[in-house]
Design a protein around this motif. Structure first.
Motif, PDB file in Angstrom:
ATOM      1  N   GLN A 253       0.815  -1.212   0.000  1.00 19.61           N
ATOM      2  CA  GLN A 253       0.000   0.000   0.000  1.00 19.61           C
ATOM      3  C   GLN A 253       0.849   1.262   0.000  1.00 19.61           C
ATOM      4  OE1 GLN A 253      -2.584  -0.385   3.409  1.00 19.61           O
ATOM      5  NE2 GLN A 253      -4.114  -1.563   2.259  1.00 19.61           N
ATOM      6  N   ASN A 254       2.095   1.150   0.458  1.00 22.48           N
ATOM      7  CA  ASN A 254       2.976   2.321   0.535  1.00 22.48           C
ATOM      8  C   ASN A 254       3.860   2.488  -0.699  1.00 22.48           C
ATOM      9  OD1 ASN A 254       2.031   3.062   3.100  1.00 22.48           O
ATOM     10  ND2 ASN A 254       3.469   1.686   4.118  1.00 22.48           N
ATOM     11  N   ILE A 255       3.834   1.519  -1.606  1.00 24.02           N
ATOM     12  CA  ILE A 255       4.656   1.613  -2.813  1.00 24.02           C
ATOM     13  C   ILE A 255       4.336   2.867  -3.630  1.00 24.02           C
ATOM     14  CG2 ILE A 255       5.175   0.540  -5.043  1.00 24.02           C
ATOM     15  CD1 ILE A 255       6.627  -0.783  -2.730  1.00 24.02           C
ATOM     16  N   PRO A 256       3.059   3.214  -3.851  1.00 21.19           N
ATOM     17  CA  PRO A 256       2.784   4.445  -4.620  1.00 21.19           C
ATOM     18  C   PRO A 256       3.398   5.689  -3.986  1.00 21.19           C
ATOM     19  CG  PRO A 256       0.798   3.115  -4.457  1.00 21.19           C
ATOM     20  CD  PRO A 256       1.811   2.488  -3.543  1.00 21.19           C
ATOM     21  N   ALA A 257       3.376   5.788  -2.655  1.00 23.27           N
ATOM     22  CA  ALA A 257       3.961   6.950  -1.975  1.00 23.27           C
ATOM     23  C   ALA A 257       5.475   6.976  -2.147  1.00 23.27           C
ATOM     24  CB  ALA A 257       3.601   6.931  -0.491  1.00 23.27           C
ATOM     25  N   ILE A 258       6.122   5.818  -2.100  1.00 26.41           N
ATOM     26  CA  ILE A 258       7.565   5.743  -2.311  1.00 26.41           C
ATOM     27  C   ILE A 258       7.903   6.143  -3.750  1.00 26.41           C
ATOM     28  CG2 ILE A 258       9.566   4.201  -2.383  1.00 26.41           C
ATOM     29  CD1 ILE A 258       8.615   4.810   0.435  1.00 26.41           C
ATOM     30  N   VAL A 259       7.100   5.690  -4.697  1.00 27.95           N
ATOM     31  CA  VAL A 259       7.314   6.035  -6.106  1.00 27.95           C
ATOM     32  C   VAL A 259       7.177   7.542  -6.310  1.00 27.95           C
ATOM     33  CG1 VAL A 259       6.265   5.879  -8.405  1.00 27.95           C
ATOM     34  CG2 VAL A 259       6.714   3.806  -7.083  1.00 27.95           C
ATOM     35  N   ASP A 260       6.143   8.136  -5.741  1.00 26.81           N
ATOM     36  CA  ASP A 260       5.955   9.585  -5.875  1.00 26.81           C
ATOM     37  C   ASP A 260       7.148  10.344  -5.303  1.00 26.81           C
ATOM     38  OD1 ASP A 260       3.528   9.277  -7.113  1.00 26.81           O
ATOM     39  OD2 ASP A 260       2.338   9.594  -5.306  1.00 26.81           O
ATOM     40  N   LEU A 261       7.656   9.869  -4.183  1.00 29.46           N
ATOM     41  CA  LEU A 261       8.798  10.531  -3.564  1.00 29.46           C
ATOM     42  C   LEU A 261      10.036  10.433  -4.458  1.00 29.46           C
ATOM     43  CD1 LEU A 261       9.797  10.671   0.075  1.00 29.46           C
ATOM     44  CD2 LEU A 261      11.470   9.706  -1.490  1.00 29.46           C
ATOM     45  N   LEU A 262      10.273   9.258  -5.046  1.00 29.63           N
ATOM     46  CA  LEU A 262      11.427   9.081  -5.933  1.00 29.63           C
ATOM     47  C   LEU A 262      11.308   9.973  -7.167  1.00 29.63           C
ATOM     48  CD1 LEU A 262      11.829   5.194  -5.732  1.00 29.63           C
ATOM     49  CD2 LEU A 262      13.362   6.904  -4.757  1.00 29.63           C
ATOM     50  N   LEU A 263      10.118  10.055  -7.718  1.00 29.54           N
ATOM     51  CA  LEU A 263       9.911  10.916  -8.885  1.00 29.54           C
ATOM     52  C   LEU A 263      10.159  12.378  -8.542  1.00 29.54           C
ATOM     53  CD1 LEU A 263       6.708   9.220 -10.350  1.00 29.54           C
ATOM     54  CD2 LEU A 263       8.987   9.236 -11.400  1.00 29.54           C
ATOM     55  N   ASP A 264       9.719  12.795  -7.357  1.00 27.41           N
ATOM     56  CA  ASP A 264       9.945  14.182  -6.937  1.00 27.41           C
ATOM     57  C   ASP A 264      11.423  14.449  -6.661  1.00 27.41           C
ATOM     58  OD1 ASP A 264       7.296  14.767  -7.217  1.00 27.41           O
ATOM     59  OD2 ASP A 264       6.816  14.768  -5.085  1.00 27.41           O
ATOM     60  N   LEU A 265      12.113  13.475  -6.048  1.00 27.15           N
ATOM     61  CA  LEU A 265      13.547  13.635  -5.819  1.00 27.15           C
ATOM     62  C   LEU A 265      14.286  13.805  -7.143  1.00 27.15           C
ATOM     63  CD1 LEU A 265      14.307  11.008  -3.006  1.00 27.15           C
ATOM     64  CD2 LEU A 265      14.537  13.492  -2.812  1.00 27.15           C
ATOM     65  N   GLN A 266      13.892  13.013  -8.148  1.00 25.91           N
ATOM     66  CA  GLN A 266      14.516  13.130  -9.457  1.00 25.91           C
ATOM     67  C   GLN A 266      14.258  14.505 -10.055  1.00 25.91           C
ATOM     68  OE1 GLN A 266      12.566  12.517 -12.969  1.00 25.91           O
ATOM     69  NE2 GLN A 266      14.327  13.826 -13.404  1.00 25.91           N
ATOM     70  N   GLU A 267      13.043  14.971  -9.896  1.00 25.57           N
ATOM     71  CA  GLU A 267      12.699  16.293 -10.423  1.00 25.57           C
ATOM     72  C   GLU A 267      13.484  17.389  -9.710  1.00 25.57           C
ATOM     73  OE1 GLU A 267       8.620  18.875 -11.266  1.00 25.57           O
ATOM     74  OE2 GLU A 267       8.508  16.731 -10.813  1.00 25.57           O
ATOM     75  N   ASP A 268      13.847  17.141  -8.443  1.00 24.38           N
ATOM     76  CA  ASP A 268      14.628  18.106  -7.670  1.00 24.38           C
ATOM     77  C   ASP A 268      16.126  17.969  -7.898  1.00 24.38           C
ATOM     78  OD1 ASP A 268      12.471  19.396  -6.589  1.00 24.38           O
ATOM     79  OD2 ASP A 268      12.494  18.311  -4.689  1.00 24.38           O
ATOM     80  N   GLY A 269      16.546  17.109  -8.832  1.00 25.24           N
ATOM     81  CA  GLY A 269      17.957  17.056  -9.204  1.00 25.24           C
ATOM     82  C   GLY A 269      18.761  15.917  -8.635  1.00 25.24           C
ATOM     83  N   VAL A 270      18.103  14.875  -8.104  1.00 22.95           N
ATOM     84  CA  VAL A 270      18.811  13.697  -7.600  1.00 22.95           C
ATOM     85  C   VAL A 270      18.813  12.628  -8.689  1.00 22.95           C
ATOM     86  CG1 VAL A 270      18.883  11.895  -5.832  1.00 22.95           C
ATOM     87  CG2 VAL A 270      18.080  14.199  -5.230  1.00 22.95           C
ATOM     88  N   GLN A 271      19.993  12.148  -9.065  1.00 23.96           N
ATOM     89  CA  GLN A 271      20.083  11.027 -10.002  1.00 23.96           C
ATOM     90  C   GLN A 271      19.886   9.743  -9.203  1.00 23.96           C
ATOM     91  OE1 GLN A 271      23.845  10.380 -12.075  1.00 23.96           O
ATOM     92  NE2 GLN A 271      22.802   9.450 -13.834  1.00 23.96           N
ATOM     93  N   ILE A 272      19.056   8.824  -9.714  1.00 26.25           N
ATOM     94  CA  ILE A 272      18.645   7.665  -8.927  1.00 26.25           C
ATOM     95  C   ILE A 272      18.889   6.378  -9.710  1.00 26.25           C
ATOM     96  CG2 ILE A 272      16.684   6.527  -7.796  1.00 26.25           C
ATOM     97  CD1 ILE A 272      15.459   9.313  -7.393  1.00 26.25           C
ATOM     98  N   PHE A 273      19.409   5.367  -8.991  1.00 26.06           N
ATOM     99  CA  PHE A 273      19.597   4.024  -9.542  1.00 26.06           C
ATOM    100  C   PHE A 273      18.899   3.031  -8.622  1.00 26.06           C
ATOM    101  CE2 PHE A 273      23.028   6.613 -11.115  1.00 26.06           C
ATOM    102  CZ  PHE A 273      23.221   6.182 -12.423  1.00 26.06           C
TER     103      PHE A 273
END
Length: 342
Positions: A253-273
């Protein structure tokens, strides 16, 4: 300032492979044994090798510390079954290349090139590797024990404890931090406190109460770790985040919230692997990305009959031809239909 490419030859499971990365979220998919974590550890070692600080470490040594081969021998990372051979690793950005060359039979033939230019470009880069197994609940004296050789953990475990233990500024959080902390706190129902090298969760609304991390569900501990890394400024614009199996022990149930956070971090300039086996995580990233997000999927697979690791990439999760996660979900669907039709 971001990681652009990795080229490997005769390294662990890889015979020869070249992978280009996006500046946003890079998602590694594939069966066990296809080298997803190995690629992330190499990239992380390259980032860490560029740090200009008292604890600075060279690329060769950091590779050994994150892989932990027997006898701390780099030569054991040469691909098995190919006889005496040269192995090479090259990590690239837009401006520089960091290379490591070594031979399975010659201990003295280990050459690192490009280090000076690499350090100059990435010396201020902050990189963080979150292992699949949560470790903060065992943090007390663990770093000292690892450094002394009393316990056998690779450096990703030690480093994440050090990163999470960074002192938190007592000043007010900026609006960016507040945005993330509020969302994560809604999942964990608390915030993190560090006392005497141990981590605690302070439940929301219970200022006098604290829970030892080992008494908190592991999925909540992993989410609380993200809260801590954002709170102490580790995940900022220009940093790099490596996360091995983010879905492990996380409530679906928390996966969508984690995904949204990762997408926002990427938008804020964090490169993610990310390396994942989870259909929901991979598909939610595909479904929730917007025009301001960049997500690239990297499918690693074994070529039929040879065992050679191959690579396929694309921005659409469903269009990958070698997508083991999607293939398994389709197989399950077929079984369900067959059962209903019987």
């Amino acid at each position: 300032m971001s990681l652009k490419k990795i080229c490997l030859e005769n390294f662990t499971v890889f015979e020869k492979i070249e992978i280009e990365f996006c500046d946003g979220i890079n998602v590694f998919l594939g069966d066990n044994g296809t080298g997803k974590t190995h690629i992330m550890k190499l990239l992380y070692a390259a980032c860490q090798a560029a740090q200009m600080k008292k604890t600075a470490i060279d690329f060769q040594t950091k590779v050994i510390k994150v892989f932990r081969p027997d006898e701390s021998s780099l030569l054991r990372l040469v691909r098995r079954g190919v006889g005496a051979s040269n192995a090479s690793v090259k990590v690239s950005s837009d401006k520089s290349n960091l290379s490591l060359l070594f031979h399975s039979k010659h201990k003295k033939k280990i050459v690192t090139t490009g280090m000076d230019k690499w350090e100059k470009e990435f010396s201020l880069l902050t990189s963080t590797f979150i292992p699949a197994k949560e470790i903060l609940s065992h943090s007390r004296n663990l770093v000292q024990a690892i450094n002394a050789g009393n316990v056998d953990f690779d450096d990703t475990y030690k480093d994440i404890i050090v990163a999470a233990s960074v002192d938190i500024s007592r000043g007010p959080d900026n609006e960016r931090k507040k945005k993330y902390l509020k969302r994560l706190q809604a999942i964990t129902q608390g915030r993190v406190r560090i006392e005497n090298e141990e981590f605690y969760l302070l439940p929301t609304g219970q200022s006098q109460s604290k829970l030892e991390f080992q008494l908190v569900a592991e999925g909540l501990r992993k989410t609380a770790l993200l809260w801590q890394l954002i709170k102490n400024g580790t995940l900022e614009n220009g940093s790099v985040l490596f996360w091995d199996e983010p879905e492990a022990n996380i409530n679906p149930q928390n996966i969508p919230a984690i995904v949204d956070l990762l997408l926002d971090l990427q938008e804020d300039g964090v490169q993610i692997f990310i390396a994942t086996h989870d259909y929901f995580l991979a598909k939610y990233l595909d479904a929730r990305k917007t025009k301001t997000n960049t997500v690239v999927y990297h499918a690693l697979y074994k070529l039929n009959g040879t065992g050679t690791i191959q690579h396929e990439c694309g921005e659409d999760f469903a269009l990958l031809k070698n997508n083991s996660i999607l293939e398994q979900s389709i197989d399950l669907y077929k079984e369900e239909v067959k059962k209903v039709m019987e």
